[in-house]
Motif scaffolding. Structure first.
Motif, short mmCIF file in Angstrom:
data_model
loop_
_atom_site.label_atom_id
_atom_site.label_comp_id
_atom_site.label_asym_id
_atom_site.label_seq_id
_atom_site.Cartn_x
_atom_site.Cartn_y
_atom_site.Cartn_z
N ASN A 141 0.82 -1.21 0.00
CA ASN A 141 0.00 0.00 0.00
C ASN A 141 0.86 1.26 0.00
OD1 ASN A 141 -2.18 -1.63 0.11
ND2 ASN A 141 -2.82 -1.10 2.17
N TYR A 159 -11.27 7.18 -11.57
CA TYR A 159 -10.59 7.56 -10.34
C TYR A 159 -10.73 6.51 -9.23
CZ TYR A 159 -7.96 10.95 -7.65
OH TYR A 159 -6.96 11.58 -6.97
N ASP A 160 -11.91 5.85 -9.17
CA ASP A 160 -12.06 4.83 -8.12
C ASP A 160 -11.18 3.62 -8.38
OD1 ASP A 160 -13.84 4.24 -10.30
OD2 ASP A 160 -14.80 2.74 -9.03
N GLY A 164 -7.88 4.61 -7.14
CA GLY A 164 -7.90 4.63 -5.68
C GLY A 164 -7.80 3.27 -5.04
N ARG A 165 -8.28 2.26 -5.73
CA ARG A 165 -8.22 0.90 -5.19
C ARG A 165 -6.78 0.47 -4.92
NH1 ARG A 165 -11.69 -3.04 -8.74
NH2 ARG A 165 -10.00 -4.53 -8.57
N PHE A 166 -5.89 0.88 -5.81
CA PHE A 166 -4.48 0.54 -5.63
C PHE A 166 -3.74 1.62 -4.85
CE2 PHE A 166 -5.83 -1.66 -9.45
CZ PHE A 166 -5.50 -2.96 -9.10
N ALA A 167 -4.03 2.87 -5.20
CA ALA A 167 -3.21 3.97 -4.71
C ALA A 167 -3.54 4.37 -3.29
CB ALA A 167 -3.34 5.16 -5.63
N GLY A 168 -4.76 4.09 -2.83
CA GLY A 168 -5.13 4.48 -1.46
C GLY A 168 -4.92 5.95 -1.22
N ALA A 169 -4.14 6.28 -0.22
CA ALA A 169 -3.90 7.68 0.13
C ALA A 169 -3.23 8.43 -1.01
CB ALA A 169 -3.05 7.77 1.40
N GLY A 170 -2.50 7.71 -1.87
CA GLY A 170 -1.83 8.35 -3.00
C GLY A 170 -2.78 9.10 -3.91
N SER A 171 -4.04 8.68 -3.95
CA SER A 171 -5.01 9.41 -4.77
C SER A 171 -6.04 10.13 -3.92
CB SER A 171 -5.69 8.46 -5.76
OG SER A 171 -6.38 7.46 -5.06
#
Lengths: 118, 149, 337
Positions: free
Chosen positions: B27, B80-81, B84-91
């Motif tokens: 993560n 974008y979602d 977000g599934r991979f990037a978490g806080a990164g996105s």
């Protein structure tokens, strides 16, 4: 070189948030609120400017930067207009971003529809 | 009552034993890379405006507007979602994530109408962000006024 | 006098009602899972041609009732009661679906335990001599549940590994006083159990104590042993909840692992990225009415203990920091009356 610094600073800011999320089960909404508040405090005491000087967009694009702009705006306006500036400065400095968020947010939610997750 | 608390604590220990932990390293790596890349996109536009004669401070606002546009657009077209599934806080943390937090509920609640659906739900997350951000900035301004003014 | 009650929480029926027919309808994701061949209908589009997901869920509810009635060659006018439940606030799916049916209706809320709750009450009504035909239906829909309990669909969030995936689907059972099985012979009604779990993304942990409590009580009340059952299946403990449940039962010197399955684990393949497993009022309903009843009818399992579990939380209770109460209802489904 400035790309590398932006990447590093932006990446590290996101990593701190990720660790907070995974370790404390903070939701994204709370992370955003936390970051904007911390950004405003760091901006108020003048630390965040140094991070921006080094990281450029890596420091301004994360929500910490948004908080910093709010605080810097308030200080700048106090210098110019006195105490009224504390109330007008923050929103004046960030008006572009907020207005864009409202405008594009509304526009795209009218145009597009959500899709179910796969 | 005391017995209940003991029982709850015992159970909490059992439940925790079987709770799969988030893959922190993976993560963190994703958050770092995606968060860094989003900031580099911002840097690209920042450099563009500075080259055209703006100061970095002046360029901040148009960069923010562009990033908000991109975040909203990617949310609208449903990408974008997935990021977000991979990037978490990164996105989440970049201002594009702020835009995502505005468009996603607004779109979702369109069926509840354009006033109480779209317009009021837009501020589900953005509202608290603005409240605490602006609130803090006013306090900062006041403190500055009384200390230095 | 409660002559049919045995033990503290169990009812043994004098004339066990039969499940004479069933209907299932599931969404596209469930239709790609390991149980796909057992469902009556698989949607290719989870809006089901409707303008909102709430409307789609309502249509699924109606169609699963109609499918079950058709298989039993019954009309809705033959039905004495419709018993329905779902996850949405004020159980709008069930009530709105029942508008079309013009039949006496009981609306239930037991979160994901509603299917077992409905079967329990329907069996009592039939054995009590109050009805001959009852339809029990529950439903859930990923996209309606997600917006009510969690995040908007397009928000970029990470789902924790403990989280479960709400099943898009609706299942109906038609119960009759007059049938040749499978029979509902016993029901054990669960108590609300709360051991202080607060994480709405870990419902398995919130429900496991209730499931353990109901299972232990069932065996105490009936005097059955594990050998009396061919299968013990829970509704939506999923992987995290299963591990906890097994440990809780082991502590009470009960090991059911060899005979245990969970609907939430069975319905999806691990590659479908659902983390802990499936959940929702529709989860146990479609697995029971699709896969499980066919297994019982073909004699692969002759006597099954079906335990649907529910996490009785609401968005309000979660936001106010309340812990999550759990409940579990057990139903014995058997080829022998």
């Amino acid at each position: 070189m400035d790309y590398l610094r932006a990447f590093l600073v932006g990446g590290i800011i996101c990593v701190i948030a990720q660790i907070l999320m995974d370790k404390t089960k903070l939701t994204p909404a709370r992370i955003l609120v936390l970051y904007v508040t911390v950004g405003a405090i760091l901006g108020g005491i003048g630390i965040y400017k140094k991070i921006i000087d080094f990281g450029g967009a890596g420091a301004t694009v994360p929500l910490l930067g948004f908080g910093n702009s709010l605080a810097q705006g308030a200080i700048k306006a106090v210098k110019k207009d006195g105490i009224t500036g504390a109330f007008t400065g923050g929103l004046t400095a960030t008006a572009g971003g907020i207005a864009a968020a409202i405008f594009f947010g509304y526009l795209f939610s009218i145009i597009f529809n959500p899709r179910t997750k796969k | 009552m005391e017995k209940d608390i003991k029982k709850q604590q015992e159970y909490k220990d059992i439940a925790q034993k079987y709770e799969p932990k988030p893959t922190l390293l993976k993560n963190v790596l994703w958050a770092f890379v995606v968060g860094g890349l989003i900031c580099d996109v911002g840097q690209f536009f920042l450099n563009l405006f500075v080259k055209r004669g703006m100061t970095p401070e002046q360029a901040g606002t148009p960069v923010a507007i562009i990033m908000v546009f991109l975040g909203s657009f990617l949310t609208g077209i449903g990408i974008y979602d997935d990021i977000g599934r991979f990037a978490g806080a990164g996105s989440v943390v970049p201002i594009t994530g702020f835009a995502n937090s505005i468009v996603s509920p607004a779109m979702e609640f369109k069926r509840e109408g354009f006033v109480f659906g779209v317009a009021s739900r837009m501020f589900n997350i953005a509202g608290p962000v603005i409240v605490y951000g602006v609130g803090t900035s006013i306090i900062v301004g006041l403190i500055y006024y009384f200390l230095k003014g | 006098m409660a002559i049919k009650k045995i033990g503290s929480q169990t009812v043994k029926f004098a004339n066990p009602p039969s499940i004479i027919s069933s209907g299932t309808i599931v969404g596209p994701k469930e239709g790609q899972g390991p149980l796909k061949d057992y469902f009556d209908m698989i949607l290719t589009d989870d809006t089901y041609g409707e303008k909102s997901w709430e409307k789609a869920e309502c249509k699924m509810f109606q169609d699963s009732v109609n499918l079950a009635l058709k298989k039993a060659s019954l009309n809705i006018s033959d039905i004495d009661y419709l018993i329905g439940g779902d996850l949405l606030n004020q159980i709008i799916t069930s009530s709105f679906a029942a508008r079309q049916f013009n039949v006496p209706t009981f609306g239930l809320y037991g979160a994901c335990s509603t299917m077992a709750e409905g079967l329990s009450i329907a069996s009592m009504l039939i054995d009590g001599g109050f009805a001959d035909y009852i339809v029990v239906t529950t439903s859930s829909h990923f996209s309606t549940a997600e917006r009510q309990y969690r995040f908007p669909l397009e928000q970029g969030v990470q789902r924790p590994f403990t989280s479960q995936w709400t099943v898009t689907g609706s299942g109906s059972s038609v119960l009759s006083s007059n049938g040749t099985g499978p029979y509902i012979t016993h029901v054990t009604t669960g108590k609300v159990v709360d051991l202080g779990m607060k994480d709405a993304n870990n419902m398995g942990a919130a429900m496991a104590p209730a499931a353990a409590d109901t299972i232990l009580t069932h065996f105490n009340d009936t005097g059955f042993t594990i050998d009396d059952y061919d299968l013990i299946i829970t509704g939506d403990m999923a992987r995290v909840g299963k591990s906890i449940l097994m440990e809780l039962l082991r502590k009470e010197y009960m090991n059911i692992e060899d005979k245990y399955k969970d609907c939430g684990i069975e319905i999806y393949d691990e590659s479908q990225d659902v983390h802990s497993g499936g959940s929702g009022a529709g989860c146990s309903a479609v697995v029971l009415n699709g896969w499980l009843l066919q297994q019982i009818k073909s004699g692969i399992y002759n006597r099954v203990l079906f335990i649907a579990t529910g996490a009785l939380l609401s968005p309000t209770s979660t936001q106010q920091g309340e812990s999550i109460p759990g409940i579990a209802h057990a139903v014995t489904i058997s080829n022998y009356a």
